[in-house]
Design a protein around this motif. Structure first.
Motif, PDB file in Angstrom:
ATOM      1  N   PRO A  83       0.809  -1.238   0.000  1.00 19.82           N
ATOM      2  CA  PRO A  83       0.000   0.000   0.000  1.00 19.82           C
ATOM      3  C   PRO A  83       0.836   1.279   0.000  1.00 19.82           C
ATOM      4  CG  PRO A  83      -0.950  -1.630   1.461  1.00 19.82           C
ATOM      5  CD  PRO A  83       0.362  -2.181   1.025  1.00 19.82           C
ATOM      6  N   PRO A  84       1.884   1.412   0.859  1.00 19.87           N
ATOM      7  CA  PRO A  84       2.685   2.644   0.791  1.00 19.87           C
ATOM      8  C   PRO A  84       3.352   2.837  -0.572  1.00 19.87           C
ATOM      9  CG  PRO A  84       3.136   1.470   2.828  1.00 19.87           C
ATOM     10  CD  PRO A  84       2.301   0.563   1.990  1.00 19.87           C
ATOM     11  N   PHE A  85       3.788   1.704  -1.178  1.00 16.76           N
ATOM     12  CA  PHE A  85       4.415   1.790  -2.499  1.00 16.76           C
ATOM     13  C   PHE A  85       3.420   2.296  -3.540  1.00 16.76           C
ATOM     14  CE2 PHE A  85       6.478  -0.224  -6.284  1.00 16.76           C
ATOM     15  CZ  PHE A  85       7.686   0.448  -6.174  1.00 16.76           C
ATOM     16  N   LYS A  86       2.200   1.782  -3.446  1.00 12.25           N
ATOM     17  CA  LYS A  86       1.155   2.227  -4.379  1.00 12.25           C
ATOM     18  C   LYS A  86       0.840   3.708  -4.181  1.00 12.25           C
ATOM     19  CE  LYS A  86      -1.187  -2.276  -4.694  1.00 12.25           C
ATOM     20  NZ  LYS A  86      -2.447  -2.997  -4.397  1.00 12.25           N
ATOM     21  N   VAL A  87       0.761   4.110  -2.917  1.00 16.16           N
ATOM     22  CA  VAL A  87       0.453   5.519  -2.635  1.00 16.16           C
ATOM     23  C   VAL A  87       1.533   6.431  -3.211  1.00 16.16           C
ATOM     24  CG1 VAL A  87       0.232   7.234  -0.788  1.00 16.16           C
ATOM     25  CG2 VAL A  87      -0.941   5.036  -0.596  1.00 16.16           C
ATOM     26  N   ALA A  88       2.804   6.081  -2.970  1.00 11.57           N
ATOM     27  CA  ALA A  88       3.895   6.930  -3.450  1.00 11.57           C
ATOM     28  C   ALA A  88       3.907   7.002  -4.965  1.00 11.57           C
ATOM     29  CB  ALA A  88       5.219   6.405  -2.927  1.00 11.57           C
ATOM     30  N   GLN A  89       3.749   5.871  -5.632  1.00 12.33           N
ATOM     31  CA  GLN A  89       3.750   5.871  -7.090  1.00 12.33           C
ATOM     32  C   GLN A  89       2.512   6.578  -7.642  1.00 12.33           C
ATOM     33  OE1 GLN A  89       4.331   1.753  -8.386  1.00 12.33           O
ATOM     34  NE2 GLN A  89       6.534   2.147  -8.609  1.00 12.33           N
ATOM     35  N   THR A  90       1.370   6.386  -6.957  1.00 10.83           N
ATOM     36  CA  THR A  90       0.156   7.088  -7.414  1.00 10.83           C
ATOM     37  C   THR A  90       0.333   8.596  -7.304  1.00 10.83           C
ATOM     38  OG1 THR A  90      -1.232   5.204  -6.741  1.00 10.83           O
ATOM     39  CG2 THR A  90      -2.337   7.338  -7.055  1.00 10.83           C
ATOM     40  N   ARG A  91       0.951   9.048  -6.218  1.00 14.84           N
ATOM     41  CA  ARG A  91       1.197  10.484  -6.054  1.00 14.84           C
ATOM     42  C   ARG A  91       2.090  11.024  -7.181  1.00 14.84           C
ATOM     43  NH1 ARG A  91       2.297  10.541   0.496  1.00 14.84           N
ATOM     44  NH2 ARG A  91       0.080  10.662   1.119  1.00 14.84           N
ATOM     45  N   LEU A  92       3.160  10.259  -7.502  1.00 12.94           N
ATOM     46  CA  LEU A  92       4.047  10.683  -8.572  1.00 12.94           C
ATOM     47  C   LEU A  92       3.326  10.713  -9.914  1.00 12.94           C
ATOM     48  CD1 LEU A  92       7.369   8.791  -7.678  1.00 12.94           C
ATOM     49  CD2 LEU A  92       6.988  11.264  -7.681  1.00 12.94           C
ATOM     50  N   GLU A  93       2.485   9.703 -10.135  1.00 12.08           N
ATOM     51  CA  GLU A  93       1.748   9.655 -11.390  1.00 12.08           C
ATOM     52  C   GLU A  93       0.778  10.832 -11.507  1.00 12.08           C
ATOM     53  OE1 GLU A  93      -0.920   8.853 -14.537  1.00 12.08           O
ATOM     54  OE2 GLU A  93      -1.535   8.968 -12.427  1.00 12.08           O
ATOM     55  N   GLU A  94       0.101  11.178 -10.386  1.00 12.98           N
ATOM     56  CA  GLU A  94      -0.834  12.306 -10.394  1.00 12.98           C
ATOM     57  C   GLU A  94      -0.095  13.624 -10.636  1.00 12.98           C
ATOM     58  OE1 GLU A  94      -4.078  12.585 -10.299  1.00 12.98           O
ATOM     59  OE2 GLU A  94      -4.391  10.393 -10.243  1.00 12.98           O
ATOM     60  N   ARG A  95       1.083  13.765 -10.073  1.00 14.49           N
ATOM     61  CA  ARG A  95       1.835  15.013 -10.215  1.00 14.49           C
ATOM     62  C   ARG A  95       2.359  15.213 -11.642  1.00 14.49           C
ATOM     63  NH1 ARG A  95       3.641  17.818  -5.738  1.00 14.49           N
ATOM     64  NH2 ARG A  95       5.652  18.282  -6.727  1.00 14.49           N
ATOM     65  N   THR A  96       2.374  14.136 -12.415  1.00 12.74           N
ATOM     66  CA  THR A  96       2.778  14.305 -13.826  1.00 12.74           C
ATOM     67  C   THR A  96       1.723  15.058 -14.635  1.00 12.74           C
ATOM     68  OG1 THR A  96       1.810  12.158 -14.455  1.00 12.74           O
ATOM     69  CG2 THR A  96       4.145  12.176 -13.765  1.00 12.74           C
ATOM     70  N   ARG A  97       0.541  15.212 -14.070  1.00  9.66           N
ATOM     71  CA  ARG A  97      -0.528  15.921 -14.793  1.00  9.66           C
ATOM     72  C   ARG A  97      -0.571  17.419 -14.483  1.00  9.66           C
ATOM     73  NH1 ARG A  97      -3.002  11.024 -13.220  1.00  9.66           N
ATOM     74  NH2 ARG A  97      -3.529   9.671 -15.009  1.00  9.66           N
ATOM     75  N   ARG A  98       0.376  17.867 -13.674  1.00  9.59           N
ATOM     76  CA  ARG A  98       0.387  19.308 -13.404  1.00  9.59           C
ATOM     77  C   ARG A  98       0.691  20.056 -14.698  1.00  9.59           C
ATOM     78  NH1 ARG A  98       4.747  19.722  -8.870  1.00  9.59           N
ATOM     79  NH2 ARG A  98       5.581  18.048 -10.191  1.00  9.59           N
ATOM     80  N   PRO A  99       0.024  21.235 -14.906  1.00 11.28           N
ATOM     81  CA  PRO A  99       0.173  21.953 -16.188  1.00 11.28           C
ATOM     82  C   PRO A  99       1.438  22.808 -16.238  1.00 11.28           C
ATOM     83  CG  PRO A  99      -1.430  23.059 -14.818  1.00 11.28           C
ATOM     84  CD  PRO A  99      -1.015  21.845 -14.062  1.00 11.28           C
ATOM     85  N   ASN A 100       2.061  22.856 -17.432  1.00  6.47           N
ATOM     86  CA  ASN A 100       3.137  23.786 -17.769  1.00  6.47           C
ATOM     87  C   ASN A 100       4.228  23.889 -16.708  1.00  6.47           C
ATOM     88  OD1 ASN A 100       1.835  24.290 -20.219  1.00  6.47           O
ATOM     89  ND2 ASN A 100       0.471  25.808 -19.227  1.00  6.47           N
ATOM     90  N   MET A 101       4.423  25.115 -16.253  1.00  4.80           N
ATOM     91  CA  MET A 101       5.506  25.379 -15.310  1.00  4.80           C
ATOM     92  C   MET A 101       5.277  24.762 -13.934  1.00  4.80           C
ATOM     93  SD  MET A 101       7.817  26.882 -16.967  1.00  4.80           S
ATOM     94  CE  MET A 101       8.854  27.454 -15.647  1.00  4.80           C
ATOM     95  N   GLU A 102       4.079  24.210 -13.715  1.00  4.00           N
ATOM     96  CA  GLU A 102       3.805  23.563 -12.413  1.00  4.00           C
ATOM     97  C   GLU A 102       4.512  22.210 -12.296  1.00  4.00           C
ATOM     98  OE1 GLU A 102       2.331  25.038  -9.964  1.00  4.00           O
ATOM     99  OE2 GLU A 102       2.155  26.787 -11.287  1.00  4.00           O
TER     100      GLU A 102
END
Length: 295
Positions: A196-215
């Motif tokens: 579960p912690p591994f999934k959470v960390a990877q999910t967070r990283l995957e979600e942060r890849t959707r930040r727009p432009n300079m974000e």
């Protein structure tokens, strides 16, 4: 004479334990040697018995002849002019029906007596030698019997001690196997807990890849998430290595358990053979009277 006599007259080295196969083979050799010596004396006794019977036969024949001669001479002594049965025997005085003279007659009887005395003396000597032989052979067989029993007792004690040690090692091995199995379960649980912690960390990283432009900034949170993923992955890899090591150790312990169980079965069977079967047959020994040929 009793068994204690034989035991006390056994040499000290004869009662010291030695290798069991060697003691048993030596016991066979001792018994065979005793049988061979007894057979030789038995042959001597048969030959002596034949000589005794020949001497007896000669004495009985000489005695019967002398009794017959005594009856004839007694009859002649009592013949008178008025006796019945007297008659003329023409030319009987010229017949020489004798085959001995007083000297040869006495020598013949003396020879029979001397031969009888000689055979009786030889018989007495042979009886003494035979009695001594029976005592010696009985002592030898009794000593070797005790030596084998001492060796058996020592061997049984060694086997029982080895069996006890194997049982102790087997119990320790079983405990170690149980502990290894518990460790495996703990490691597997720890690996599952990392999911579960591994999934959470990877999910967070995957979600942060959707930040727009300079974000899409490589900020501290991004760096810590990446480090967290690497740390969890390293922990899982370490746990997997520990699991493989534990499985290898468990396999070695399982093999050791099989070896110990086999060795334990062998020792138990050996103990049964030596203690129950072999010593069961060696609880009795021929009596002294039987060994000395009295019964």
């Amino acid at each position: 004479m009793c068994e204690s006599y034989f035991y006390l007259n056994c040499p000290e080295e004869a009662l010291r334990p030695c290798s069991l196969p060697g003691s048993l083979l030596l016991e066979i050799d001792v018994i065979r040697s005793c049988q061979e010596r007894m057979q030789r004396y038995l042959d001597k006794a048969k030959a002596q018995l034949t000589s005794n019977r020949v001497a007896q036969h000669e004495l009985e024949r000489d005695l019967a002849n002398k009794q017959a001669a005594h009856r004839i001479d007694d009859k002649c002594h009592h013949l008178r002019n008025t006796s019945h049965g007297i008659s003329y025997y023409q030319g009987v005085e010229r017949v020489n029906a004798t085959i001995s003279v007083p000297e040869s007659w006495a020598k013949f009887t003396d020879g029979n007596i001397l031969r009888s005395q000689s055979e009786r003396a030889a018989s007495a000597k042979l009886r003494d030698n035979t009695r001594n032989l029976l005592e010696v052979t009985a002592n030898e067989m009794w000593c070797q019997f005790n030596r084998v029993n001492v060796t058996f007792t020592s061997r049984i004690a060694e086997t029982a001690d080895a069996k006890s040690k194997i049982q102790t090692h087997l119990a320790k091995t079983l405990r170690e196997i149980f502990q290894m199995e518990m460790n495996m379960e703990a490691i597997q649980k720890a690996m599952r807990d990392q999911g579960p912690p591994f999934k959470v960390a990877q999910t967070r990283l995957e979600e942060r890849t959707r930040r727009p432009n300079m974000e899409l900034c490589r900020d501290t949170a991004q760096l810590r998430l990446v480090n967290e993923v690497h740390e969890i992955d390293e922990t899982v890899q370490s746990l997997q290595q520990r699991l493989r090591d534990t499985e290898d150790t468990l396999q070695m312990l399982a093999h050791a358990k099989l070896v110990l169980q086999h060795d334990l079965a062998v020792k138990a069977n050996l103990l049964f053979i030596d203690q129950e079967k072999c010593m069961g047959m060696r609880k009795t020994f021929p009596s002294t009277a039987r060994l000395l040929g009295s019964v």
